[in-house]
Design a protein around this motif. Structure first.
Motif, mmCIF file in Angstrom:
data_model
loop_
_atom_site.group_PDB
_atom_site.id
_atom_site.type_symbol
_atom_site.label_atom_id
_atom_site.label_comp_id
_atom_site.label_asym_id
_atom_site.label_seq_id
_atom_site.Cartn_x
_atom_site.Cartn_y
_atom_site.Cartn_z
ATOM 1 N N ALA A 171 0.834 -1.203 0.000
ATOM 2 C CA ALA A 171 0.000 0.000 0.000
ATOM 3 C C ALA A 171 0.870 1.255 0.000
ATOM 4 O O ALA A 171 0.565 2.240 -0.691
ATOM 5 C CB ALA A 171 -0.932 -0.007 1.208
ATOM 6 N N ILE A 172 1.946 1.227 0.760
ATOM 7 C CA ILE A 172 2.875 2.364 0.754
ATOM 8 C C ILE A 172 3.534 2.503 -0.607
ATOM 9 O O ILE A 172 3.614 3.608 -1.179
ATOM 10 C CB ILE A 172 3.940 2.195 1.855
ATOM 11 N N GLN A 173 4.002 1.398 -1.160
ATOM 12 C CA GLN A 173 4.742 1.461 -2.427
ATOM 13 C C GLN A 173 3.879 1.977 -3.574
ATOM 14 O O GLN A 173 4.299 2.835 -4.350
ATOM 15 C CB GLN A 173 5.321 0.084 -2.739
ATOM 16 N N VAL A 174 2.639 1.482 -3.680
ATOM 17 C CA VAL A 174 1.789 1.954 -4.778
ATOM 18 C C VAL A 174 1.370 3.403 -4.545
ATOM 19 O O VAL A 174 1.164 4.157 -5.511
ATOM 20 C CB VAL A 174 0.569 1.050 -5.016
ATOM 21 N N SER A 175 1.252 3.817 -3.287
ATOM 22 C CA SER A 175 0.921 5.216 -3.024
ATOM 23 C C SER A 175 2.041 6.142 -3.473
ATOM 24 O O SER A 175 1.791 7.295 -3.866
ATOM 25 C CB SER A 175 0.608 5.429 -1.539
ATOM 26 N N LYS A 176 3.263 5.651 -3.446
ATOM 27 C CA LYS A 176 4.385 6.463 -3.944
ATOM 28 C C LYS A 176 4.326 6.603 -5.459
ATOM 29 O O LYS A 176 4.649 7.664 -6.012
ATOM 30 C CB LYS A 176 5.708 5.858 -3.487
ATOM 31 N N LEU A 177 3.891 5.541 -6.131
ATOM 32 C CA LEU A 177 3.688 5.646 -7.577
ATOM 33 C C LEU A 177 2.545 6.613 -7.886
ATOM 34 O O LEU A 177 2.620 7.388 -8.850
ATOM 35 C CB LEU A 177 3.406 4.267 -8.169
ATOM 36 N N LYS A 178 1.488 6.563 -7.069
ATOM 37 C CA LYS A 178 0.370 7.490 -7.239
ATOM 38 C C LYS A 178 0.837 8.925 -7.008
ATOM 39 O O LYS A 178 0.430 9.856 -7.723
ATOM 40 C CB LYS A 178 -0.743 7.127 -6.257
ATOM 41 N N TRP A 179 1.680 9.114 -6.036
ATOM 42 C CA TRP A 179 2.251 10.433 -5.733
ATOM 43 C C TRP A 179 2.993 10.988 -6.939
ATOM 44 O O TRP A 179 2.809 12.145 -7.331
ATOM 45 C CB TRP A 179 3.173 10.283 -4.534
ATOM 46 N N LEU A 180 3.797 10.142 -7.555
ATOM 47 C CA LEU A 180 4.535 10.567 -8.746
ATOM 48 C C LEU A 180 3.594 10.817 -9.915
ATOM 49 O O LEU A 180 3.746 11.795 -10.662
ATOM 50 C CB LEU A 180 5.583 9.514 -9.114
ATOM 51 N N ALA A 181 2.585 9.931 -10.075
ATOM 52 C CA ALA A 181 1.665 10.053 -11.212
ATOM 53 C C ALA A 181 0.763 11.278 -11.104
ATOM 54 O O ALA A 181 0.239 11.756 -12.117
ATOM 55 C CB ALA A 181 0.807 8.795 -11.325
ATOM 56 N N THR A 182 0.574 11.787 -9.880
ATOM 57 C CA THR A 182 -0.257 12.980 -9.678
ATOM 58 C C THR A 182 0.602 14.227 -9.500
ATOM 59 O O THR A 182 0.170 15.202 -8.900
ATOM 60 C CB THR A 182 -1.168 12.803 -8.457
ATOM 61 N N ASP A 183 1.812 14.182 -10.046
ATOM 62 C CA ASP A 183 2.754 15.315 -9.950
ATOM 63 C C ASP A 183 2.967 15.717 -8.493
ATOM 64 O O ASP A 183 3.018 16.889 -8.139
ATOM 65 C CB ASP A 183 2.243 16.508 -10.764
ATOM 66 N N LYS A 184 3.056 14.682 -7.651
ATOM 67 C CA LYS A 184 3.341 14.819 -6.225
ATOM 68 C C LYS A 184 2.262 15.597 -5.469
ATOM 69 O O LYS A 184 2.536 16.210 -4.428
ATOM 70 C CB LYS A 184 4.716 15.463 -6.009
ATOM 71 N N SER A 185 1.033 15.524 -5.981
ATOM 72 C CA SER A 185 -0.059 16.229 -5.305
ATOM 73 C C SER A 185 -0.796 15.333 -4.318
ATOM 74 O O SER A 185 -1.352 15.822 -3.330
ATOM 75 C CB SER A 185 -1.051 16.787 -6.324
ATOM 76 N N GLU A 186 -0.860 14.013 -4.569
ATOM 77 C CA GLU A 186 -1.533 13.084 -3.667
ATOM 78 C C GLU A 186 -0.482 12.396 -2.807
ATOM 79 O O GLU A 186 0.245 11.525 -3.267
ATOM 80 C CB GLU A 186 -2.347 12.051 -4.458
ATOM 81 N N LYS A 187 -0.378 12.812 -1.560
ATOM 82 C CA LYS A 187 0.701 12.361 -0.694
ATOM 83 C C LYS A 187 0.728 10.841 -0.551
ATOM 84 O O LYS A 187 -0.321 10.198 -0.469
ATOM 85 C CB LYS A 187 0.546 12.979 0.697
ATOM 86 N N PHE A 188 1.941 10.288 -0.519
ATOM 87 C CA PHE A 188 2.048 8.852 -0.289
ATOM 88 C C PHE A 188 1.871 8.529 1.190
ATOM 89 O O PHE A 188 1.945 9.395 2.060
ATOM 90 C CB PHE A 188 3.353 8.286 -0.840
ATOM 91 N N PHE A 189 1.624 7.249 1.462
ATOM 92 C CA PHE A 189 1.331 6.818 2.819
ATOM 93 C C PHE A 189 2.602 6.611 3.647
ATOM 94 O O PHE A 189 3.671 6.304 3.114
ATOM 95 C CB PHE A 189 0.534 5.513 2.814
ATOM 96 N N THR A 190 2.437 6.749 4.945
ATOM 97 C CA THR A 190 3.492 6.499 5.915
ATOM 98 C C THR A 190 3.152 5.249 6.725
ATOM 99 O O THR A 190 2.013 4.759 6.684
ATOM 100 C CB THR A 190 3.630 7.683 6.878
ATOM 101 N N ILE A 191 4.110 4.755 7.470
ATOM 102 C CA ILE A 191 3.878 3.584 8.323
ATOM 103 C C ILE A 191 2.717 3.817 9.302
ATOM 104 O O ILE A 191 1.808 2.976 9.404
ATOM 105 C CB ILE A 191 5.160 3.176 9.076
ATOM 106 N N PRO A 192 2.677 4.932 10.049
ATOM 107 C CA PRO A 192 1.535 5.101 10.956
ATOM 108 C C PRO A 192 0.189 5.107 10.227
ATOM 109 O O PRO A 192 -0.819 4.643 10.779
ATOM 110 C CB PRO A 192 1.810 6.459 11.623
ATOM 111 N N GLU A 193 0.157 5.608 9.000
ATOM 112 C CA GLU A 193 -1.101 5.651 8.260
ATOM 113 C C GLU A 193 -1.558 4.272 7.818
ATOM 114 O O GLU A 193 -2.726 3.903 7.997
ATOM 115 C CB GLU A 193 -0.962 6.594 7.064
ATOM 116 N N VAL A 194 -0.664 3.475 7.241
ATOM 117 C CA VAL A 194 -1.098 2.138 6.809
ATOM 118 C C VAL A 194 -1.310 1.215 7.999
ATOM 119 O O VAL A 194 -2.137 0.288 7.937
ATOM 120 C CB VAL A 194 -0.123 1.497 5.795
#
Length: 429
Positions: A331-354
């Motif tokens: 979940a963290i890893q794909v959120s980082k791809l989402k972060w990049l794909a949204t021009d870093k507008s959708e923050k990726f997840f952290t350990i406390p969040e997941v």
């Protein structure tokens, strides 16, 4: 010891709110019956003469919650994952599920399923069975015998399904109600759940009928929503009168009229998200499956920002991992791809969040589950992470130790498991 009181000591870690990690080092947690009474750095005077289970330098964390698990697909883990969703269902999933007319076969597989869930620290699970009421009742029974908590659904399918795995509408409704009557009051921690497979395989008459059963027996609902572009187009063709996929479920009473969890939710439009939030629909985020079947990256941060409750799902066998810890890392890893794909507008997840998604986020579908706040049912894992240390000289914070376990630990590090206040040993099924 006072009757019904347990006292456990260790490094206590949980997330009372999204992204907020609470740490109580070398502290005591008091459990009264099934629920947490309180956490104390020093025991109150009235408890100082009571026995304490001292887990020393371990981590004590809430048990993991899996909001989406296809138990009959367990035998198919790792198979057919070069395919997209619909051909994968036709070639691998439906033929496997058809085998569950054989109760002996079902029991053999489901024993392994339940043991694997226990092994990897899943203490609550929302399971799909098959259309077969006897096999599905057996899965529910085995989960209960193992001391795990969960929902188990007899799947409904009366259209657009292979001949080996299809029901008439009347048969589906009759068998579902028979299954409910046989199981609804049988066990304390494992209950039935209404389970339309997804809109393409359920006629309007069937969806209307099972919604009435959900209301009659006060049962929750689980299904799939907006997982795959081809699936969404199919739903639109079947129901052109509806604005979107979610509104199909909603018009038949299967979208929040009873507590509802929908898996995937990758391609929800703004109207669907608004309806999900209004209807208090939970999302089961299944990153392994979304990757394996080339479905897409779900906009989970957007769901959360709109007030939608989210938990994690392994989605075996679209997902090939039972471990919710590994689902967290994905979940963290794909959120980082989402972060990049949204021009870093959708923050990726952290350990406390997941960690929140894997515990309290998913646990909220079961009630007060997934946290160590007072009044929550005590579901817990005791983690001995000493084998993960590289050097005895290293001194890590509890937060770092939690991260290390989630990323590189496994079931060997789980030395004790509790569900609703009871310690559960390896199932003898």
């Amino acid at each position: 010891m006072a009757e019904g009181i347990k006292i456990i000591k260790g490094n206590i870690v949980f997330t009372p709110s999204f992204g907020q990690l609470e740490v109580f080092e070398s502290s005591f947690i008091l459990i009264e019956g099934k629920t947490v009474k309180g956490i104390y750095r020093e025991l109150p005077a009235e408890y100082t003469n009571m026995a304490v289970t001292d887990y020393q330098n371990t981590l004590i964390i809430p048990g993991f919650v899996d909001l989406h698990f296809h138990a009959p697909q367990f035998a198919n883990k790792g198979l057919g994952l070069d395919l997209e969703l619909l051909p994968w269902l036709e070639r691998y999933t439906f033929p496997e599920e058809a085998k569950y007319t054989n109760i002996a076969y079902a029991q053999a597989v489901y024993k392994q399923v339940v043991t694997e869930l226990w092994k990897w620290g899943t203490t609550r699970v929302a399971c799909f069975g098959t259309i077969h009421k006897a096999a599905t009742a057996k899965l529910l029974e085995l989960l209960a015998l193992a001391g795990l908590g969960g929902y188990v659904g007899k799947v409904n399918m009366d259209r657009n399904s292979p001949d080996i795995l299809i029901e008439t509408t009347e048969q589906s409704l009759t068998d579902t109600e028979d299954y409910i009557k046989a199981t609804v009051d049988r066990y304390e921690l494992v209950k039935p759940i209404i389970t339309p497979r997804f809109v393409p395989t359920c006629s309007p008459e069937l969806m209307t009928g099972i919604a009435k059963l959900a209301q009659k027996y006060n049962l929750p609902v689980q299904s799939h929503l907006s997982e795959n572009a081809g699936e969404i187009a199919w739903v639109k063709k079947l129901h052109p009168e509806c604005q979107n996929y979610a509104s199909v479920y909603h018009q038949f009473g299967l979208f929040g009229q009873q507590p509802t969890v929908m898996a995937h939710c990758i391609y929800n439009d703004d109207a669907e998200i608004a309806l999900m939030a209004k209807s208090k629909v939970h999302v089961a985020h299944c990153p392994y499956s979304n990757n394996n079947l080339a479905s897409g990256i779900a906009p989970i941060r957007k769901h959360l920002d709109n007030g939608i409750a989210v938990g994690l799902g392994s989605d075996v066998a679209g997902g090939h991992e039972v471990s919710i810890a590994r689902v967290m890392t994905m979940a963290i890893q794909v959120s980082k791809l989402k972060w990049l794909a949204t021009d870093k507008s959708e923050k990726f997840f952290t350990i406390p969040e997941v960690f929140y998604l894997a515990t309290k986020g998913g646990g909220s579908f079961f009630g007060k589950v997934g946290s160590f706040e007072a009044g929550y049912e005590f579901d817990a894992l005791v983690i001995d992470d000493s084998s993960l240390e590289v050097s005895a000289c290293n001194q890590y914070s509890v937060e770092d130790r939690l991260s290390r376990f989630i990323y590189i630990g496994d079931y060997h590090n789980i030395v004790a498991r509790y569900v609703a206040g009871a310690k559960i040993e390896q199932p003898q099924l």
